[in-house]
Design a protein around this motif. Structure first.
Motif, PDB file in Angstrom:
ATOM      1  N   ASP A 173       0.831  -1.200   0.000  1.00 21.84           N
ATOM      2  CA  ASP A 173       0.000   0.000   0.000  1.00 21.84           C
ATOM      3  C   ASP A 173       0.871   1.257   0.000  1.00 21.84           C
ATOM      4  OD1 ASP A 173      -2.196   1.611   0.020  1.00 21.84           O
ATOM      5  OD2 ASP A 173      -2.947   0.959   1.986  1.00 21.84           O
ATOM      6  N   HIS A 174       0.286   2.370  -0.430  1.00 20.35           N
ATOM      7  CA  HIS A 174       0.936   3.684  -0.398  1.00 20.35           C
ATOM      8  C   HIS A 174      -0.088   4.643   0.186  1.00 20.35           C
ATOM      9  CE1 HIS A 174       3.076   7.181  -2.744  1.00 20.35           C
ATOM     10  NE2 HIS A 174       2.966   7.408  -1.446  1.00 20.35           N
ATOM     11  N   LEU A 175       0.101   5.001   1.467  1.00 20.42           N
ATOM     12  CA  LEU A 175      -0.866   5.800   2.202  1.00 20.42           C
ATOM     13  C   LEU A 175      -0.254   7.144   2.557  1.00 20.42           C
ATOM     14  CD1 LEU A 175      -3.626   5.883   3.854  1.00 20.42           C
ATOM     15  CD2 LEU A 175      -2.232   5.167   5.820  1.00 20.42           C
ATOM     16  N   ALA A 176      -0.991   8.219   2.315  1.00 23.51           N
ATOM     17  CA  ALA A 176      -0.605   9.559   2.751  1.00 23.51           C
ATOM     18  C   ALA A 176      -1.481   9.953   3.935  1.00 23.51           C
ATOM     19  CB  ALA A 176      -0.754  10.569   1.628  1.00 23.51           C
ATOM     20  N   VAL A 177      -0.873  10.564   4.951  1.00 21.94           N
ATOM     21  CA  VAL A 177      -1.590  10.999   6.142  1.00 21.94           C
ATOM     22  C   VAL A 177      -1.572  12.523   6.162  1.00 21.94           C
ATOM     23  CG1 VAL A 177      -1.729  10.879   8.654  1.00 21.94           C
ATOM     24  CG2 VAL A 177      -0.851   8.923   7.356  1.00 21.94           C
ATOM     25  N   VAL A 178      -2.747  13.142   6.210  1.00 20.56           N
ATOM     26  CA  VAL A 178      -2.834  14.598   6.193  1.00 20.56           C
ATOM     27  C   VAL A 178      -3.708  15.057   7.345  1.00 20.56           C
ATOM     28  CG1 VAL A 178      -2.565  14.674   3.677  1.00 20.56           C
ATOM     29  CG2 VAL A 178      -4.869  14.639   4.683  1.00 20.56           C
ATOM     30  N   CYS A 199     -11.201  10.138   7.972  1.00 25.01           N
ATOM     31  CA  CYS A 199     -11.662   9.699   6.654  1.00 25.01           C
ATOM     32  C   CYS A 199     -10.506   9.054   5.910  1.00 25.01           C
ATOM     33  CB  CYS A 199     -12.194  10.880   5.839  1.00 25.01           C
ATOM     34  SG  CYS A 199     -13.613  11.721   6.579  1.00 25.01           S
ATOM     35  N   VAL A 200     -10.817   7.994   5.174  1.00 19.37           N
ATOM     36  CA  VAL A 200      -9.819   7.325   4.346  1.00 19.37           C
ATOM     37  C   VAL A 200     -10.406   7.149   2.959  1.00 19.37           C
ATOM     38  CG1 VAL A 200      -8.352   5.302   4.044  1.00 19.37           C
ATOM     39  CG2 VAL A 200      -8.921   6.072   6.345  1.00 19.37           C
ATOM     40  N   GLY A 201      -9.641   7.491   1.939  1.00 15.45           N
ATOM     41  CA  GLY A 201     -10.124   7.322   0.573  1.00 15.45           C
ATOM     42  C   GLY A 201      -9.152   7.893  -0.436  1.00 15.45           C
ATOM     43  N   ARG A 202      -9.608   7.969  -1.699  1.00 14.89           N
ATOM     44  CA  ARG A 202      -8.780   8.556  -2.749  1.00 14.89           C
ATOM     45  C   ARG A 202      -9.018  10.063  -2.814  1.00 14.89           C
ATOM     46  NH1 ARG A 202      -6.454   4.812  -6.077  1.00 14.89           N
ATOM     47  NH2 ARG A 202      -7.173   2.647  -5.805  1.00 14.89           N
ATOM     48  N   ARG A 228      -3.974   5.904  -1.367  1.00  9.47           N
ATOM     49  CA  ARG A 228      -5.046   6.250  -0.434  1.00  9.47           C
ATOM     50  C   ARG A 228      -4.571   7.399   0.439  1.00  9.47           C
ATOM     51  NH1 ARG A 228      -7.047   2.095   3.373  1.00  9.47           N
ATOM     52  NH2 ARG A 228      -4.826   1.621   3.689  1.00  9.47           N
ATOM     53  N   ILE A 229      -5.534   8.123   1.000  1.00 11.04           N
ATOM     54  CA  ILE A 229      -5.228   9.267   1.846  1.00 11.04           C
ATOM     55  C   ILE A 229      -6.020   9.127   3.140  1.00 11.04           C
ATOM     56  CG2 ILE A 229      -5.246  11.795   2.037  1.00 11.04           C
ATOM     57  CD1 ILE A 229      -5.399  11.815  -1.079  1.00 11.04           C
TER      58      ILE A 229
END
Length: 571
Positions: A354-359, A535-538, A525-526
């Motif tokens: 996976d490649h997840l960004a956390v903002v 919230c998690v999604g594109r 995913r973000i």
């Protein structure tokens, strides 16, 4: 007590312990030989052969010189056993204080444990090693000498000596409990007396002297009873020494006429007495005093340190991760017992690849989340799993091979570029190091420094340059899960893009705490953190469903000047 003794035994490093034992062998020679030398020298002098008697005594002096050489080497090897124990205890104390501080618990006594108690354990541990070693050498040497001199004397001397020694060991547990009771009584007395003295004026004004006397009297009596109990242990120790130290001498003296009648020479009898008076008695007295004094200080002090350590240090990390999936189930975390949770009931799965960004806004818990996933923080609620295993159950080596974290403030140490880059992959080849440097875009920097063999001076590097070296180190790491916690914030957008794309193409999973909207756009995913609202999604989905994400994207604008974020050498 078993825990503390077991800790000391496990702390004996194999190679230094073997070397110490090997250098102890020369000391057995004079110990085994002085009784024999005294016996033969005495018989030779009585027979008028002075030259032979002097020759035996000269041989004893030579053996003593050999033993001195061995003793000198033993002291040189002692530090290799003791200093690692001190280092482990320092890490244990600091780790326990930090974890309790983060959890909002009291950390009273941490400074005392670090400055004083650790030194007490180190010194007593070293002393116990030397005393026990000397005791073993003496017993082996004396037994060897007695058997070569006259086995019948060994049969008369050794059993009562061992009986006294065994009895002294048997009362150590009782002594330890009574020392701890004495310490507890002393603490209670100090607390009661301090409270009474602080309110002496109020007590006098209220006419409550009798109440104060009763308040202090009970802990005084308890402390006195604890001291009397300790005195009884001292009496038992004296009795053990009488059995092990003096009874063999009395038996040997009483059996003297019988031994002489059976052909034992005067010199041989004197040699046996020498072994008892100069060998067994001092050895038993020393080991009993050391175990009763230094041994109890070691057990009690080490017990306090181990009790104060972080809980995960007491567990035996034996689990093996099945994969590098990261899973958080109902995870909550607060920096203190009474603090508001930074994260609350968070559920998250970061699958393999996976490649997840956390903002999210500043202070919302993005770095906290990164530290929880990497096992640097323990959740105050819920569970964190790495490869279906809690991070605290993974050994340090397994944890390092499972995930790698690059924080915002990158750490670079003095050494060569190759040393810095290959720190997490010490077996990496020169070609692998070069590929990692090229992949994250650090080739120009390394070339300017002077190549991979050039020395790195951290103070001469800018924050962005340090980040590039740290990124290359993490890229070369064998860990399949990489966590970048704003690890590219000091790079320009193009350098950031190249580094993140390199990690995205690297086998494994990637979690990026985003510094720019471009990092979020590159992720599959973000994760948007907004207090209790997660919230998690594109990207396109979140633009419709998350007002916070829309607001963040609106405020993430390109820099006014293209070169504002470019890395420059530090002045």
């Amino acid at each position: 007590m078993r825990r503390e003794l077991g800790y000391g035994v496990r702390a004996l490093r194999r190679r230094p312990a073997l070397l110490l034992a090997a250098w102890s062998v020369p000391e057995i020679v004079p110990t085994a030989g002085y009784g024999v030398a005294v016996a033969h020298a005495t018989d030779a002098f009585l027979a008028g052969r002075s030259e032979a008697g002097l020759a035996w005594l000269a041989g004893l002096v030579a053996a003593a010189g050999l033993g001195a050489v061995g003793a000198g080497q033993v002291y040189r090897r002692l530090g290799e056993l003791v200093e690692p124990v001190r280092d482990d205890l320092v890490r244990l104390v600091i780790g326990g204080a930090l974890r309790r501080g983060v959890a909002g618990e009291r950390t009273d006594g941490a400074v005392s444990r670090l400055n004083r108690q650790v030194e007490i354990v180190r010194d007593t541990y070293a002393g116990l090693i030397l005393v026990v070693r000397t005791f073993v050498i003496t017993v082996v040497g004396v037994l060897t000498g007695l058997l070569s001199l006259a086995p019948v004397i060994a049969l008369l001397v050794v059993p009562p000596f061992l009986l006294g020694f065994a009895a002294s060991l048997a009362i150590l547990g009782l002594a330890s409990r009574r020392v701890q009771a004495s310490l507890a009584a002393d603490e209670d007395l100090t607390t009661s007396a301090g409270t009474t003295f602080a309110g002496v004026r109020d007590l006098t004004a209220a006419g409550a002297e009798d109440f104060a006397a009763e308040l202090v009297g009970e802990p005084i009596e308890a402390h006195a009873a604890a001291e009397r109990a300790l005195a009884k242990v001292a009496a038992l120790r004296t009795l053990c020494f009488a059995v092990g130290g003096w009874l063999p001498l009395l038996i040997l003296l009483a059996a003297g006429p019988w031994l002489l009648g059976r052909g034992v020479s005067t010199g041989t009898l004197l040699g046996g007495l020498t072994y008892v008076l100069l060998g067994l008695q001092p050895a038993l007295n020393t080991v009993m005093a050391a175990l009763g004094d230094s041994g109890l200080r070691y057990v009690v002090t080490l017990g306090r340190i181990l009790d104060s350590g972080p809980p995960h240090e007491q567990a035996t990390p034996t689990a093996v991760p099945r994969n590098h999936q990261a899973r958080l189930h109902k995870v909550s975390f607060a920096y203190g017992v009474h603090a508001e949770p930074v994260l609350h009931d968070l559920d998250l799965v970061v699958a393999e690849g996976d490649h997840l960004a956390v903002v999210g806004p500043s202070g919302v818990g993005k770095s906290t989340l990164a530290n929880l996933i990497c096992g640097l923080l323990a959740p105050t609620g819920g569970r964190v799993l790495l490869g279906r295993v809690p991070p605290e159950l993974l050994s340090t080596d397994l944890l390092a091979r499972t995930r790698v974290l690059i924080p915002q403030e990158a750490y670079v140490f003095s050494g060569t570029v190759a040393d810095n880059v290959s720190y997490l992959a010490p077996d990496a080849t020169a070609q692998e190091i070069d590929r990692a440097i090229e992949a994250v875009g650090a080739a120009a920097l390394v070339s300017r420094i002077g190549g991979t063999r050039a020395q790195v001076r951290p103070a001469h590097l800018s924050a962005g340059e340090r980040q590039l070296i740290a990124l290359a180190r993490a890229f070369l790491s064998p860990a399949p899960l990489a966590v970048l916690d704003e690890a590219t914030c000091h790079l320009d957008p193009e350098a950031e893009r190249r580094a993140e794309e390199a990690f995205a193409a690297r086998p494994g999973s990637l979690i990026v705490v985003a510094h720019r909207v471009s990092s979020a756009l590159r992720a599959r995913r973000i994760l948007v953190l907004d207090g209790d609202d997660v919230c998690v999604g594109r990207h396109t989905t979140l633009l419709r469903s998350s007002p916070l994400y829309r607001d963040l994207v609106g405020h993430w604008q390109p820099p006014e000047h293209a070169d504002r974020g470019q890395i420059q050498p530090a002045s």
